[in-house]
Design an enzyme around this catalytic site. Structure first.
Site, PDB file in Angstrom:
ATOM      1  N   HIS A 183       0.819  -1.212   0.000  1.00 45.71           N
ATOM      2  CA  HIS A 183       0.000   0.000   0.000  1.00 45.71           C
ATOM      3  C   HIS A 183       0.855   1.265   0.000  1.00 45.71           C
ATOM      4  O   HIS A 183       0.386   2.332  -0.381  1.00 45.71           O
ATOM      5  CB  HIS A 183      -1.005  -0.012   1.160  1.00 45.71           C
ATOM      6  CG  HIS A 183      -0.447   0.245   2.522  1.00 45.71           C
ATOM      7  ND1 HIS A 183      -0.173  -0.753   3.433  1.00 45.71           N
ATOM      8  CD2 HIS A 183      -0.143   1.403   3.163  1.00 45.71           C
ATOM      9  CE1 HIS A 183       0.268  -0.236   4.566  1.00 45.71           C
ATOM     10  NE2 HIS A 183       0.303   1.076   4.424  1.00 45.71           N
ATOM     11  N   ASP A 232       1.266  -7.746   2.211  1.00 49.09           N
ATOM     12  CA  ASP A 232       1.385  -6.298   1.991  1.00 49.09           C
ATOM     13  C   ASP A 232       2.847  -5.881   1.836  1.00 49.09           C
ATOM     14  O   ASP A 232       3.451  -5.334   2.753  1.00 49.09           O
ATOM     15  CB  ASP A 232       0.739  -5.561   3.170  1.00 49.09           C
ATOM     16  CG  ASP A 232       0.446  -4.099   2.859  1.00 49.09           C
ATOM     17  OD1 ASP A 232       0.946  -3.591   1.833  1.00 49.09           O
ATOM     18  OD2 ASP A 232      -0.281  -3.459   3.642  1.00 49.09           O
ATOM     19  N   SER A 240       4.038   2.270   8.418  1.00 48.42           N
ATOM     20  CA  SER A 240       3.786   1.339   7.328  1.00 48.42           C
ATOM     21  C   SER A 240       5.083   1.090   6.566  1.00 48.42           C
ATOM     22  O   SER A 240       5.749   2.024   6.134  1.00 48.42           O
ATOM     23  CB  SER A 240       2.735   1.901   6.373  1.00 48.42           C
ATOM     24  OG  SER A 240       1.472   1.952   6.984  1.00 48.42           O
TER      25      SER A 240
END
Length: 753
Positions: free
Chosen positions: A88, A225, A660
């Site tokens: 992402h 991810d 992230s």
């Protein structure tokens, strides 16, 4: 409630209340690890020293960590600049390279040669070379009393600019300075910013986004991810703009990768760039978030997401155009929902009130100097939040609802061109501005659907008109509400708006810019989208922003004083500064958790769970045929654990947005996973941390390696990495690797001031 009454009501029950930073809570400055955290980290299982995590004169773990773009983290995993981050985090780059013909979002992308690695203009990777406490230099000559917050900030910013420039003068490095503890301290960060970052690999969205919005912010999780990039440098290994002649960057250190996996109780370290937290908010700040700001933003985004989802499902072109935008909007929409649930579960407002009671008792029991410094602080904070409340709500509706309509946003971005024409700036200056606008417009319409945006406008403009406090709504919008009453009236207005505006396509927008370039400002100002945007934004600037800014400036001043008071009140407590997109260390341990009565979650998930969730009728849970084949044949290679492939695990690390893509590292300095999320029950940790409920969610490196090797057939990328089969075997080698890199690169930072 009146503060004095509230204090009296709570005082007897709260005499013994004194908040402490709890186990695994904290976003710690690497510079201060030896002083504050090393002993505790080693007690939890760290085998390294603080100097092996952060050093300015020798290579250390920090030299394998980068800020990826402006809002994520990445880590270096090979001697050839190979970089890992989340799928992402790389999503917008993957999307930019995608088309209906070459749909890398759906199918994935893998560069099998260096020549196939794709450049990404504007993308950067930033290393921290060193950090330094410069509080005394930044606050030199800044009055401590009898000065307006805005005037104080001007003096502070002047000092910041001077100190930052001096720190990197004569070098290729860059520097910035950030406030900590709400402006009680300031730290300098010297950086090395690389500009040539190329896409190397990304799994298909059916792996990289498996679970979609349904599983976002949730555990158990089965999302692969990750994405892979490579940093390129000039021949001297220094940052350079994109060039075919650039070569893969040689890092000071890259992270070895452990295949040993994790067990409950194992030490975990998250190294990254967390974005924003507000752990020291008062009860009024928490109440504003919980009752005012979050509900408004959730309501607006909920309406927008439903429209985007329907149009994306109906059209592949719209799906690709809006993929990154949808993901960005949805991410915090669901986060805010979970945050409010968590704040309610913790009774956060009451707990903050308890802290304020003990603080006021401490003030009242002190000498005259303490009473003078803090005696009226809490009542002032209460009045400031009350004064700001309507203006905060109005601001949220402008940013989320009004400017959430893309036609309004692009129209607003072009208004300055008309102002330039009217002020009769030199022709060359106007031409430059128009050319810049042309380029921006081209990029904008590449990922824009007027039909979809019209539906969004039909939903969001009435929310803006009814949600904004009436006294703060522009007269222009009030008149529209009268002229076009009700939802059907707004639908009629929006249809006319999109029919008449020349800003609904690139071609007509470029033609409009041609007229502006010739000095015709009226062509732009007469456009109905520009008229709507101008009315909203000009009202925001005159009727909302001044009062909002004054109130928030006053809150900032009072909050700085409050945090200083808390640190004075609790000298034995180890305070960590709120996150502000600077390099931090969080540490904890692998642990399961029980989110509700009768519910207990294990600490990891595996490939079996992916197959259990598989649903070919639901795009969020589609499973690629190749992955199913690997599962059915048990072709797991060396990445298996207990008969399956581990996918993700959870630990007690304190993380937030910006973490992230952060490396999750074991006690021996080896990469064991890639941080990518928090559990929904723990999203309130930006405001209040609960060690029993907060978990960070990490992609297990073994699943990443399995996908790259077995699924994608990109074994050459795995061969670049340093894999170790067990921590016991790897520990001495890992230590040697760090020491060797230290010696090799020691001179690289010697010139930094």
């Amino acid at each position: 409630m009146n503060l004095r009454f509230r204090l009296a009501a709570l005082a007897l029950a709260l005499l013994s209340f004194l908040p402490q930073a709890r186990a695994d809570e904290g976003l710690w400055l690497p510079l201060l690890l030896k002083q504050l955290n090393e002993a505790d980290m080693q007690k939890k299982g760290l085998k390294l020293t603080a100097d092996q995590i952060y050093s300015i004169n020798q290579g250390s773990l920090k030299d394998a960590v980068v800020q990826f773009g402006g809002g994520c983290t990445g880590e270096i995993v090979s001697s050839q600049g190979l970089l890992l981050t989340n799928h992402h985090c790389g999503y917008s780059q993957i999307q930019q390279h995608s088309s209906v013909e070459n749909d890398y979002l759906t199918k994935g992308y893998w560069a099998m040669t260096r020549e196939q690695e794709l450049p990404n203009p504007g993308l950067t990777a930033t290393f921290i070379v060193k950090m330094e406490d410069v509080t005394s230099q930044v606050l030199a000559g800044v009055p401590t009393a009898n000065v307006q917050e805005a005037d104080r900030e001007k003096l502070v910013q002047a000092n910041i600019q001077r100190v930052a420039q001096a720190a990197v003068q004569g070098t290729h490095y860059q520097a910035f300075i950030r406030p900590f503890y709400n402006g009680n301290e300031y730290y300098l960060f010297v950086t090395e910013v690389f500009q040539d970052i190329r896409l190397v690999g990304a799994p298909p969205s059916s792996i990289g986004k498996f679970g979609g919005d349904t599983d976002n912010w949730a555990w158990p999780r089965h999302t692969g991810d990750f994405s892979m990039f490579r940093i390129y440098a000039g021949p001297d290994n220094k940052p350079a703009p994109y060039s075919k002649d650039n070569v893969p960057f040689t890092p000071r250190h890259h992270l070895p990768i452990s295949l040993a996996g994790v067990q409950p109780g194992d030490f975990t370290l998250v190294f990254g760039f967390p974005g924003r937290t507000n752990e020291y908010l008062t009860s009024w700040g928490v109440e504003e978030t919980y009752s005012v700001s979050n509900p408004a933003k959730i309501k607006v985004r909920d309406a927008k997401l439903k429209i985007l989802a329907a149009d994306m499902q109906a059209s592949d072109k719209v799906r690709i155009q809006y993929a990154a935008k949808y993901a960005s909007i949805a991410n915090y929409w669901k986060k805010w929902i979970g945050e409010n649930r968590g704040l309610k579960k913790l009774d956060a407002v009451t707990r903050k009130q308890q802290q304020e009671v003990t603080f006021q008792q401490w003030v009242n029991s002190g000498d005259e100097a303490r009473k003078a410094a803090y005696g009226t602080l809490l009542p002032q904070l209460e009045r400031s939040y009350t004064a700001a409340r309507d203006y905060t709500l109005a601001r949220d509706y402008v940013t989320e609802a009004a400017l959430g309509v893309e036609l309004v946003a692009v129209a607003n971005s072009l208004v300055p061109l008309a102002e330039m024409v009217q002020s009769k700036v030199p022709a060359t200056e106007l031409a430059t501005a128009v050319d810049k606008a042309r380029a921006g417009v081209i990029n904008f319409y590449r990922n824009y659907s007027a039909a979809t945006d019209q539906k969004v406008a039909t939903a969001l403009l009435p929310l803006y008109a009814t949600g904004t406090p009436t006294t703060l709504l522009p007269t222009y919008v009030k008149n529209l509400s009268k002229q076009y009453p009700g939802q059907n009236g707004w639908s009629t207005y929006v249809t006319q708006l999109y029919d008449k505006s020349r800003l609904t396509s690139n071609e007509s927008a470029q033609a409009l810019l041609n007229e502006v370039a010739k000095g015709n400002a009226r062509a732009l100002l007469d456009d109905p989208a520009v008229q709507l945007a101008s009315a909203i934004v000009s009202n925001y600037r005159t009727a909302i922003l001044p009062t909002y800014t004054a109130a928030t400036d006053n809150i900032a001043l009072l909050q700085r004083t409050y945090v200083a008071g808390l640190r004075q009140q609790q000298p034995e407590r180890k305070f960590y500064p709120d996150a502000n997109s600077t390099l931090r260390v969080a540490y904890g341990q692998v642990q399961p958790y029980a989110p509700a009565d009768g519910v207990k979650y294990d600490f990891y998930t595996n490939l079996d769970g992916i197959m259990e969730k598989a649903d070919p009728t639901n795009p969020e849970f589609e499973v690629p045929a190749r992955l199913t084949e690997l599962y059915q044949t048990k072709n797991y290679g060396s990445y298996a654990y207990k008969g399956s492939v581990p996918v993700a695990f959870i630990a007690t690390n304190h993380t937030t947005g910006g973490n992230s893509g952060s490396p999750v590292i074991n006690g021996r300095g080896e990469l064991i996973g890639i941080n990518f999320d928090r559990n929904w029950e723990g999203t309130m940790s930006d405001i209040m941390f609960d060690p029993d409920r907060v978990r960070n969610i990490t992609l297990d490196v073994r699943y990443m390696l399995f996908v790259v090797d077995k699924f994608a057939g990109a074994k050459h990328l795995v061969n670049e990495m340093t894999l170790v089969s067990s921590s016991d075997q790897a520990a001495p080698e890992a230590g040697k690797k760090i020491k060797k890199v230290k010696a090799k690169r020691q001179s690289s930072t010697a010139t930094v001031r």
